[in-house]
Write an enzyme that holds these catalytic residues in place. Structure first.
Site: not given
Ligand code: PEP
Length: 249
Positions: A9, A11, A95, A234, A213, A173, A167, A97
């Site tokens: 992803n 973003k 998601h 991400g 992460s 993040g 998640e 966000e």
């Molecule tokens: C995401 O935004 O779906 C995500 C898992 O981000 P990150 O891997 O940066 O934590």
């Protein structure tokens, strides 16, 4: 046996040129398709150009969001049909966000899931608890609620066409990954919840991805868990070498 899924992803990152360059480098890294299903989710502006670059390859193209209506006066929005036309076969829905920054609630997410399925897109349905909810021991209550509301009106035939991404919001993040055991506990809970509602056959084929992460260093430990079938990545999906290492975990 559930085929693993590795989804990136991006973003709001990467220009059209950067997105295409990533796709070209990713393709060049393989003589034959890798084991996992590989999905990339560039920004809307890059979808069509990336679709051209990956046409006929093992890479699947995914959008990061859609609007639930087919068409109409929704300034700034994109429908499932438009995503299909641009070459997408999948879409991320719910998601964290979108939930926190753009106010998307379970009901809206449910309508988006239905729209995606109607249009023939594979939804990657994201759920997860906040840090406060985890600390107050509410993780399973929150996950069950998100599943019940998000999947409202969906049938077992619909469920087999989607993937679920667990998640934990506190891990996205932040550099704080859930331990493989912590993640596995929630993944098992999700699979049992799906089995209870839609039947064991449906639950046994459902890909449940972990996101939060994930890096080349921690993916193998997560993937070793029986109910973790892949990752939604991400930050670590933005660098092609890092993404390739995650695919090959
Ligand atoms: C995401 O935004 O779906 C995500 C898992 O981000 P990150 O891997 O940066 O934590």
């Amino acid at each position: 046996m559930i085929r693993p899924v590795i989804a990136g992803n991006w973003k709001m990152n990467k220009t059209v040129a950067e997105s295409v360059a990533f796709a070209v480098r990713l393709l060049a890294a393989y003589d034959t398709a890798p084991g996992p299903e590989v999905i990339i989710a560039p920004p809307f502006t890059a979808l069509q150009a990336v679709a051209e670059a990956i046409r006929g390859s093992f890479i699947a193209l995914c959008a990061q969001n859609l609007h639930e209506a087919e068409k109409g006066a929704y300034t700034g929005e994109i429908s499932g049909g438009m995503l299909r036309e641009a070459g997408c076969t999948a879409v991320i829905i719910g998601h964290s966000e979108r939930r926190t920054l753009f106010g998307e609630g379970d009901d809206r997410i449910n309508r988006k899931l239905q729209a995606a399925l109607t249009t023939g897109l594979k939804p990657i349905f994201c759920i997860g608890e906040s840090l406060r909810q985890r600390e107050e021991d509410e993780t399973e209550t929150v996950i069950a609620h998100q599943l019940k509301e998000g999947l409202n009106n969906l049938t077992a035939d619909d469920i087999v066409r989607l993937a679920i991404a667990y998640e934990p919001v506190w891990a996205i993040g932040t550099g704080k990954t859930a331990s493989p055991e912590q993640a596995e506990r929630v993944h098992r809970f999700i699979r049992e919840w799906i089995a209870g509602r839609y039947g064991p056959e449906c639950a046994a084929t459902l890909a449940i991805l972990y996101g939060g992460s994930v890096t080349p260093a921690n993916i193998a430990g997560l993937m070793a868990q029986p109910d973790i079938n892949g990752g939604l990545i991400g930050g670590a999906s933005l660098d092609v070498d890092s993404f390739i290492r995650i695919i090959g975990n």
